[in-house]
Design an enzyme around this catalytic site. Structure first.
Site, mmCIF file in Angstrom:
data_model
loop_
_atom_site.group_PDB
_atom_site.id
_atom_site.type_symbol
_atom_site.label_atom_id
_atom_site.label_comp_id
_atom_site.label_asym_id
_atom_site.label_seq_id
_atom_site.Cartn_x
_atom_site.Cartn_y
_atom_site.Cartn_z
ATOM 1 N N LYS A 241 0.845 -1.212 0.000
ATOM 2 C CA LYS A 241 0.000 0.000 0.000
ATOM 3 C C LYS A 241 0.863 1.238 0.000
ATOM 4 O O LYS A 241 2.031 1.218 0.419
ATOM 5 C CB LYS A 241 -0.936 0.022 1.225
ATOM 6 C CG LYS A 241 -0.256 -0.007 2.602
ATOM 7 C CD LYS A 241 0.215 1.315 3.144
ATOM 8 C CE LYS A 241 1.004 1.169 4.429
ATOM 9 N NZ LYS A 241 1.773 2.309 4.847
ATOM 10 N N VAL B 182 11.048 -4.713 2.745
ATOM 11 C CA VAL B 182 10.945 -4.997 4.186
ATOM 12 C C VAL B 182 11.194 -3.704 4.963
ATOM 13 O O VAL B 182 12.164 -2.986 4.684
ATOM 14 C CB VAL B 182 11.973 -6.088 4.586
ATOM 15 C CG1 VAL B 182 11.965 -6.299 6.098
ATOM 16 C CG2 VAL B 182 11.670 -7.390 3.857
ATOM 17 N N GLY C 273 9.666 -1.004 4.717
ATOM 18 C CA GLY C 273 9.753 0.038 3.694
ATOM 19 C C GLY C 273 8.618 1.040 3.727
ATOM 20 O O GLY C 273 8.527 1.899 2.853
ATOM 21 N N GLY C 274 7.698 0.930 4.712
ATOM 22 C CA GLY C 274 6.555 1.848 4.759
ATOM 23 C C GLY C 274 5.472 1.467 3.769
ATOM 24 O O GLY C 274 4.636 2.290 3.399
ATOM 25 N N MET C 275 5.478 0.194 3.341
ATOM 26 C CA MET C 275 4.468 -0.262 2.381
ATOM 27 C C MET C 275 3.652 -1.436 2.923
ATOM 28 O O MET C 275 2.971 -2.136 2.171
ATOM 29 C CB MET C 275 5.132 -0.632 1.053
ATOM 30 C CG MET C 275 5.831 0.564 0.409
ATOM 31 S SD MET C 275 6.342 0.265 -1.278
ATOM 32 C CE MET C 275 4.777 0.406 -2.155
ATOM 33 N N ALA C 276 3.718 -1.649 4.243
ATOM 34 C CA ALA C 276 2.884 -2.625 4.939
ATOM 35 C C ALA C 276 3.107 -4.063 4.480
ATOM 36 O O ALA C 276 2.166 -4.846 4.375
ATOM 37 C CB ALA C 276 1.402 -2.248 4.823
ATOM 38 N N GLY C 277 4.381 -4.418 4.246
ATOM 39 C CA GLY C 277 4.693 -5.781 3.812
ATOM 40 C C GLY C 277 4.316 -6.834 4.848
ATOM 41 O O GLY C 277 3.729 -7.867 4.505
ATOM 42 N N SER D 97 2.090 -6.608 7.166
ATOM 43 C CA SER D 97 0.617 -6.661 7.253
ATOM 44 C C SER D 97 0.052 -7.460 6.083
ATOM 45 O O SER D 97 -0.884 -8.252 6.243
ATOM 46 C CB SER D 97 0.040 -5.243 7.222
ATOM 47 O OG SER D 97 0.570 -4.484 8.273
ATOM 48 N N ASP E 31 -2.773 -1.966 9.909
ATOM 49 C CA ASP E 31 -2.805 -1.967 8.441
ATOM 50 C C ASP E 31 -3.304 -3.289 7.862
ATOM 51 O O ASP E 31 -3.472 -3.395 6.643
ATOM 52 C CB ASP E 31 -1.395 -1.720 7.874
ATOM 53 C CG ASP E 31 -0.896 -0.294 8.101
ATOM 54 O OD1 ASP E 31 -1.698 0.553 8.548
ATOM 55 O OD2 ASP E 31 0.283 -0.037 7.818
HETATM 56 P P1 ATP Z 1 4.054 -0.360 7.839
HETATM 57 O O1 ATP Z 1 4.057 0.364 6.527
HETATM 58 O O2 ATP Z 1 2.842 -1.225 8.038
HETATM 59 O O3 ATP Z 1 4.327 0.512 9.010
HETATM 60 P P2 ATP Z 1 6.562 -1.437 6.993
HETATM 61 O O4 ATP Z 1 6.182 -1.719 5.575
HETATM 62 O O5 ATP Z 1 7.386 -0.229 7.230
HETATM 63 O O6 ATP Z 1 5.259 -1.403 7.852
HETATM 64 P P3 ATP Z 1 7.176 -4.201 7.383
HETATM 65 O O7 ATP Z 1 7.834 -4.681 6.123
HETATM 66 O O8 ATP Z 1 5.775 -4.601 7.606
HETATM 67 O O9 ATP Z 1 7.354 -2.644 7.551
HETATM 68 O O10 ATP Z 1 8.110 -4.717 8.568
HETATM 69 C C1 ATP Z 1 8.327 -4.039 9.774
HETATM 70 C C2 ATP Z 1 9.088 -4.979 10.721
HETATM 71 O O11 ATP Z 1 8.214 -6.047 11.058
HETATM 72 C C3 ATP Z 1 10.299 -5.644 10.073
HETATM 73 O O12 ATP Z 1 11.451 -4.924 10.335
HETATM 74 C C4 ATP Z 1 10.328 -7.016 10.673
HETATM 75 O O13 ATP Z 1 11.167 -7.051 11.809
HETATM 76 C C5 ATP Z 1 8.917 -7.278 11.185
HETATM 77 N N1 ATP Z 1 8.149 -8.311 10.449
HETATM 78 C C6 ATP Z 1 7.333 -9.202 10.997
HETATM 79 N N2 ATP Z 1 6.757 -9.986 10.078
HETATM 80 C C7 ATP Z 1 7.203 -9.577 8.889
HETATM 81 C C8 ATP Z 1 6.956 -10.007 7.562
HETATM 82 N N3 ATP Z 1 6.140 -11.038 7.289
HETATM 83 N N4 ATP Z 1 7.539 -9.323 6.568
HETATM 84 C C9 ATP Z 1 8.357 -8.276 6.850
HETATM 85 N N5 ATP Z 1 8.656 -7.867 8.089
HETATM 86 C C10 ATP Z 1 8.077 -8.486 9.108
#
Ligand code: ATP
Length: 296
Positions: A6, A95, A97-101, A103, A136
């Site tokens: 997202k 990972v 990256g602020g794209m809810a991976g 979630s 998210d």
């Molecule tokens: P959001 O945008 O929802 O704030 P994000 O995209 O910045 O999140 P994610 O990739 O969701 O970040 O990962 C944040 C942290 O969650 C990672 O650094 C990791 O330690 C942990 N994590 C737990 N499960 C996962 C997963 N399935 N994929 C990636 N990271 C995960």
């Protein structure tokens, strides 16, 4: 299951609530970068195991810290059954990256386990489980475009016309979402924070499928904090704007930067310029809205 990333086209952040969360007006748009989550049978008593491949997968926890594992365990507990499953995540969403991976992987794991175990969980129950897993996660299940209120988990669908063309500049390493929120709070200090409200002009731009009008209204209250924690993102944003983006912003808590382009050709040219600029690890052109978690 194929699950989308997202971008927040509007992320209005209120003051800290007594429970530590922030009230948000969060306009989510699902975009065509996907993780794939599969669930394979495991023997009785095996529990939930997870493997992960793809860029940044060395930074993904393979224990109960993985949101996909928590999703499988939550679904199993809901149905009073053992969480015996082998999950595999093929990551393409950056990972941290602020794209809810994470979630997205949780939503994918819920659906994959529901199919594997034949538990036929009603949609509204799946959405409740999603909300317990993270703010998210419900949006990762539904995809498209939605307004998230509360801490982002109370969703209403947002109508969208046509297709928007985006380019994502991927960064090396990640940013911690809680850390970015704390930096945002610190920067605000004691100043009063207005109630976060959705922007009617932004919602109209989505409804009318007008990329220029949307570009003029993109807003992310976390952006100053993300830029303070990662000053080099200012160079990425400047490179995208110089290369013809209609607008650019930090995606969620960053460090991915998102750029809106006028059409598919402009997006391809912008991605090439961003890669050549040396201000990002890679640039990916894609479209939105993307559908939510689907069997693929
Ligand atoms: P959001 O945008 O929802 O704030 P994000 O995209 O910045 O999140 P994610 O990739 O969701 O970040 O990962 C944040 C942290 O969650 C990672 O650094 C990791 O330690 C942990 N994590 C737990 N499960 C996962 C997963 N399935 N994929 C990636 N990271 C995960």
């Amino acid at each position: 299951m194929r699950v989308p990333a997202k971008v927040n086209v509007q992320l209005a952040v209120g003051g800290v609530r007594p429970d530590g969360f922030h009230d948000l007006a969060n306009v989510f748009l699902a975009v065509g970068l996907y993780d794939h989550v599969t669930a394979a049978p495991a023997g009785p008593g095996a529990g939930c195991a997870v493997t992960c491949e793809g860029p940044g997968s060395d930074r993904v926890p393979l224990d109960r810290g993985n949101l996909a594992v928590r999703a499988a365990e939550l679904l199993a507990a809901h149905h009073g059954r053992a969480p015996d499953v082998r999950l595999h995540i093929a990551k393409d969403i950056p990972v941290a990256g602020g794209m809810a991976g994470g979630s997205a992987d949780a939503a994918g794991a819920l659906l994959a386990c529901d199919a594997l175990w034949g538990t036929a969980t009603p949609r509204h129950v799946l959405l409740e489980l999603c909300a317990r897993l993270g703010s998210d996660v419900p949006f990762s299940l539904v995809g498209g475009a939605a307004l998230g209120r509360g801490r982002g988990e109370l969703l209403t669908e947002v109508p969208v016309s046509g297709t928007f063309h985006w380019v994502f500049a991927l960064a090396d390493g990640g940013l911690s979402t809680p850390e970015v929120y704390r930096a945002c709070d610190r920067r605000r200090g004691a100043a009063p924070v207005p109630e976060p409200e959705p922007d009617p002009a932004l919602l109209a731009a989505l409804r009318e499928g007008d990329p220029r009008a949307l570009a003029a209204r993109l807003a992310n209250d976390l952006q100053p904090a993300a830029l303070a924690l990662r000053p080099s993102l200012a160079d990425t944003l400047a490179a995208g704007r110089a290369a013809g983006a209609l607008a650019g912003l930090v995606s969620g808590s960053g460090p991915t930067c998102a750029f809106l382009a006028a059409d598919a050709d402009a997006a391809a040219a912008l991605a090439a310029s961003l890669e050549a600029s040396g201000t990002c690890r890679a640039a990916r052109a894609t479209t939105a809205p993307a559908s939510g978690a689907v069997l693929r």
